[in-house]
Design a protein around this motif. Structure first.
Motif, PDB file in Angstrom:
ATOM      1  N   LYS A  33      -1.925   5.152  -5.789  1.00 42.36           N
ATOM      2  CA  LYS A  33      -1.978   3.838  -6.434  1.00 42.36           C
ATOM      3  C   LYS A  33      -2.468   2.790  -5.442  1.00 42.36           C
ATOM      4  O   LYS A  33      -2.933   3.120  -4.363  1.00 42.36           O
ATOM      5  CB  LYS A  33      -0.587   3.473  -6.939  1.00 42.36           C
ATOM      6  N   GLY A  34      -2.286   1.534  -5.800  1.00 37.22           N
ATOM      7  CA  GLY A  34      -2.804   0.464  -4.964  1.00 37.22           C
ATOM      8  C   GLY A  34      -4.249   0.197  -5.360  1.00 37.22           C
ATOM      9  O   GLY A  34      -4.893   1.028  -5.981  1.00 37.22           O
ATOM     10  N   VAL A  35      -4.724  -0.992  -4.971  1.00 39.64           N
ATOM     11  CA  VAL A  35      -6.079  -1.381  -5.368  1.00 39.64           C
ATOM     12  C   VAL A  35      -7.114  -0.608  -4.540  1.00 39.64           C
ATOM     13  O   VAL A  35      -7.003  -0.500  -3.323  1.00 39.64           O
ATOM     14  CB  VAL A  35      -6.268  -2.904  -5.187  1.00 39.64           C
ATOM     15  N   VAL A  36      -8.080  -0.068  -5.253  1.00 37.93           N
ATOM     16  CA  VAL A  36      -9.118   0.701  -4.575  1.00 37.93           C
ATOM     17  C   VAL A  36     -10.338  -0.182  -4.332  1.00 37.93           C
ATOM     18  O   VAL A  36     -10.968  -0.655  -5.264  1.00 37.93           O
ATOM     19  CB  VAL A  36      -9.555   1.913  -5.424  1.00 37.93           C
ATOM     20  N   ILE A  37     -10.616  -0.431  -3.058  1.00 33.79           N
ATOM     21  CA  ILE A  37     -11.839  -1.122  -2.679  1.00 33.79           C
ATOM     22  C   ILE A  37     -12.515  -0.225  -1.657  1.00 33.79           C
ATOM     23  O   ILE A  37     -11.874   0.223  -0.702  1.00 33.79           O
ATOM     24  CB  ILE A  37     -11.521  -2.513  -2.076  1.00 33.79           C
ATOM     25  N   ILE A  83      -0.941  -8.137  -3.306  1.00 29.64           N
ATOM     26  CA  ILE A  83      -1.676  -7.099  -4.033  1.00 29.64           C
ATOM     27  C   ILE A  83      -1.934  -5.992  -3.019  1.00 29.64           C
ATOM     28  O   ILE A  83      -2.725  -6.168  -2.089  1.00 29.64           O
ATOM     29  CB  ILE A  83      -3.023  -7.636  -4.570  1.00 29.64           C
ATOM     30  N   PRO A  84      -1.245  -4.859  -3.149  1.00 32.41           N
ATOM     31  CA  PRO A  84      -1.363  -3.829  -2.108  1.00 32.41           C
ATOM     32  C   PRO A  84      -2.627  -2.972  -2.259  1.00 32.41           C
ATOM     33  O   PRO A  84      -3.039  -2.653  -3.370  1.00 32.41           O
ATOM     34  CB  PRO A  84      -0.115  -2.977  -2.325  1.00 32.41           C
ATOM     35  N   GLN A 114     -10.623 -10.236 -10.122  1.00 31.81           N
ATOM     36  CA  GLN A 114      -9.620  -9.190 -10.243  1.00 31.81           C
ATOM     37  C   GLN A 114      -8.318  -9.616  -9.550  1.00 31.81           C
ATOM     38  O   GLN A 114      -7.225  -9.385 -10.059  1.00 31.81           O
ATOM     39  CB  GLN A 114     -10.190  -7.948  -9.585  1.00 31.81           C
ATOM     40  N   PHE A 115      -8.460 -10.252  -8.382  1.00 33.40           N
ATOM     41  CA  PHE A 115      -7.268 -10.721  -7.658  1.00 33.40           C
ATOM     42  C   PHE A 115      -6.518 -11.764  -8.486  1.00 33.40           C
ATOM     43  O   PHE A 115      -5.297 -11.724  -8.597  1.00 33.40           O
ATOM     44  CB  PHE A 115      -7.650 -11.312  -6.292  1.00 33.40           C
ATOM     45  N   ASN A 137     -14.284  -9.428  -5.441  1.00 35.06           N
ATOM     46  CA  ASN A 137     -13.133  -9.023  -6.257  1.00 35.06           C
ATOM     47  C   ASN A 137     -12.220 -10.174  -6.665  1.00 35.06           C
ATOM     48  O   ASN A 137     -11.125  -9.942  -7.173  1.00 35.06           O
ATOM     49  CB  ASN A 137     -12.299  -7.979  -5.499  1.00 35.06           C
ATOM     50  N   CYS A 150      -1.255  -3.186 -10.000  1.00 35.93           N
ATOM     51  CA  CYS A 150      -2.442  -3.890  -9.533  1.00 35.93           C
ATOM     52  C   CYS A 150      -3.628  -2.935  -9.671  1.00 35.93           C
ATOM     53  O   CYS A 150      -3.519  -1.771  -9.308  1.00 35.93           O
ATOM     54  CB  CYS A 150      -2.293  -4.313  -8.077  1.00 35.93           C
ATOM     55  N   GLU A 151      -4.720  -3.456 -10.216  1.00 36.31           N
ATOM     56  CA  GLU A 151      -5.873  -2.586 -10.393  1.00 36.31           C
ATOM     57  C   GLU A 151      -7.111  -3.200  -9.765  1.00 36.31           C
ATOM     58  O   GLU A 151      -7.205  -4.389  -9.601  1.00 36.31           O
ATOM     59  CB  GLU A 151      -6.130  -2.339 -11.890  1.00 36.31           C
ATOM     60  N   PHE A 154       2.486  -1.581  -6.444  1.00 37.98           N
ATOM     61  CA  PHE A 154       1.411  -0.589  -6.361  1.00 37.98           C
ATOM     62  C   PHE A 154       0.950  -0.120  -7.736  1.00 37.98           C
ATOM     63  O   PHE A 154      -0.224   0.141  -7.952  1.00 37.98           O
ATOM     64  CB  PHE A 154       1.879   0.631  -5.546  1.00 37.98           C
ATOM     65  N   SER A 155       1.900   0.013  -8.675  1.00 41.04           N
ATOM     66  CA  SER A 155       1.539   0.566  -9.987  1.00 41.04           C
ATOM     67  C   SER A 155       0.959  -0.471 -10.934  1.00 41.04           C
ATOM     68  O   SER A 155       0.492  -0.137 -12.010  1.00 41.04           O
ATOM     69  CB  SER A 155       2.773   1.186 -10.644  1.00 41.04           C
ATOM     70  N   LYS A 186       2.873   6.437  -4.065  1.00 38.87           N
ATOM     71  CA  LYS A 186       2.384   5.079  -4.282  1.00 38.87           C
ATOM     72  C   LYS A 186       1.133   4.768  -3.455  1.00 38.87           C
ATOM     73  O   LYS A 186       0.146   4.280  -3.981  1.00 38.87           O
ATOM     74  CB  LYS A 186       3.489   4.060  -3.977  1.00 38.87           C
ATOM     75  N   ASN A 225      -4.604 -10.063 -11.135  1.00 39.56           N
ATOM     76  CA  ASN A 225      -3.443  -9.356 -10.589  1.00 39.56           C
ATOM     77  C   ASN A 225      -2.318 -10.306 -10.182  1.00 39.56           C
ATOM     78  O   ASN A 225      -1.145 -10.032 -10.421  1.00 39.56           O
ATOM     79  CB  ASN A 225      -3.850  -8.516  -9.379  1.00 39.56           C
TER      80      ASN A 225
END
Lengths: 258, 116
Positions: B25-29, A84-85, A108-109, A105, A257-258, A254-255, B21, A112
């Motif tokens: 993008k990528g997970v925001v923490i 998960i980037p 969420q992980f 998190n 994973c939230e 990247f697109s 990207k 994902n």
């Protein structure tokens, strides 16, 4: 020392720990909590500290160099296991803080990882040379019109031509976007998920013709080859008419994973 | 994919894609340390322009900064600094022009869309 977070994995392979971090010398290591491993490396606060970051945002050369290294590291991990980037430059002050964010998190992980398991992100971008499309596809129509105004009074011909050109332009626009959507729908059937991304300006792409579609596809490993074959087929169908279909990847998800 | 393949193709569309990207993008923490980045799109353009200008210079055979040992002397360094500053100013002007053009294009498109 600061701790730079690259991403989260749920299976720790020792090969990951052989990869160099952003500074090129210190290796990646992991911080584990409840089955999730934060992949991190130490970074000097002289370069990555609060104060430094205030000016680094304007340091274009630095950003470019680090961006490429950051992506490269995550791509290497992605070839070893699902990751998960994280967004670029997620930095913490202590291992404890990294531990905390894993706990905060973890749900969420989990979500994902379910989403990206055994899948890859592929990018498809479509560009269109409208001039070429016009010549190749609308040539007949243009010719017919031009024949139809032969012999007409000059003024009338001028207005007819103006009207024709406007309508033709609209027609071309709706057709090329129609084709782009058709291509996307066609390859979507091979993907688990699709995401529309922003159309990138020519200044960013460096490609001389405008982008008309930018989509990311989450594709099962076993379908990747099929996907790329499908793209090849579509290229044969459309590239002679002025379309350029670009397939890149596999990328870390990247697109997706939230 | 190894690092070499990435590094070789970082000019042009690949660099644009990398930036798209990792910046967008990528997970925001929320980390403890944060960086203040300008608008992602404009930033990407700026980064690409810098890369393009370096590539261009190399293409034209201008790569003295990589080989000339004299350049390390202090006097040269000062001269370089001044030149770099001037270059930087020029680049900034160019960037501003580019940004301006991009914004104008966008504005025009917007106006077209709302039928002005």
């Amino acid at each position: 020392m600061g701790i730079l977070l690259y991403g989260i994995v749920n299976e720790l392979d020792n090969n990951i720990l052989e990869i160099n971090g952003m500074d090129g010398t210190s290796k990646l290591y992991s911080i584990e909590n409840s089955g999730y491993y934060a992949i991190v490396s130490d970074v000097s606060l002289e370069e990555y500290g609060e104060e430094a970051m205030e000016v680094k945002g304007e340091d274009i050369e630095w950003l470019k160099e680090k961006a490429v290294i950051f992506m490269d590291i995550i791509m290497k991990i992605n070839t070893i296991t699902n990751i998960i980037p994280m967004k670029f430059l997620t930095i913490f002050n202590s291992e404890k803080r990294v531990n905390d964010i894993i706990i905060e998190n973890s749900e969420q992980f989990l979500h994902n990882f379910k989403r990206i398991k055994d899948r890859e992100e592929l990018s498809v971008k479509i560009y269109c040379d409208e001039k070429k499309y016009k010549e190749k596809v609308m040539g007949e129509e243009i010719k017919k019109f031009e024949e139809s105004i032969v012999g007409k009074p000059k003024g009338a011909a001028f207005f007819l031509k103006k009207k024709f050109d406007t309508e033709l332009e609209d027609k071309i626009q709706s057709r090329i976007y129609g084709i782009a959507n058709q291509v996307r729908d066609n390859i979507s059937s091979l993907a688990a998920e699709v995401k529309s991304n922003k159309i990138l300006a020519q200044e960013i792409t460096g490609i001389s013709i405008p982008m008309i579609l930018n989509s990311a596809f989450l594709v099962d490993h076993i379908k990747e080859e099929l996907f790329s074959e499908k793209i090849d087929e579509l290229r044969i169908d459309y590239e002679s008419n002025g379309f350029l279909i670009e397939l890149t990847g596999p990328w870390p998800p990247f697109s997706f994973c939230e | 994919m190894g690092s070499s393949s990435l590094n070789q193709s970082t000019s042009g569309s690949t660099l644009g894609e990398i930036l798209e990207k990792i910046l967008d993008k990528g997970v925001v923490i929320a980390g403890d340390i944060s960086i203040a980045l300008a608008d992602v799109e404009l930033l990407t353009i700026r980064i690409r322009l810098v890369v393009a200008s370096i590539d261009k210079a190399k293409e034209m055979g201008i790569d003295w900064w990589e080989s000339d040992p004299n350049l390390s002397s202090k006097a040269k360094a000062e001269k370089d600094r001044q030149e770099a500053q001037q270059k930087d100013e020029e680049l900034k002007t160019k960037l501003l022009q580019e940004q301006n053009k991009l914004l104008m294009d966008r504005l025009n498109k917007l106006e077209e869309n709302i039928g002005l």
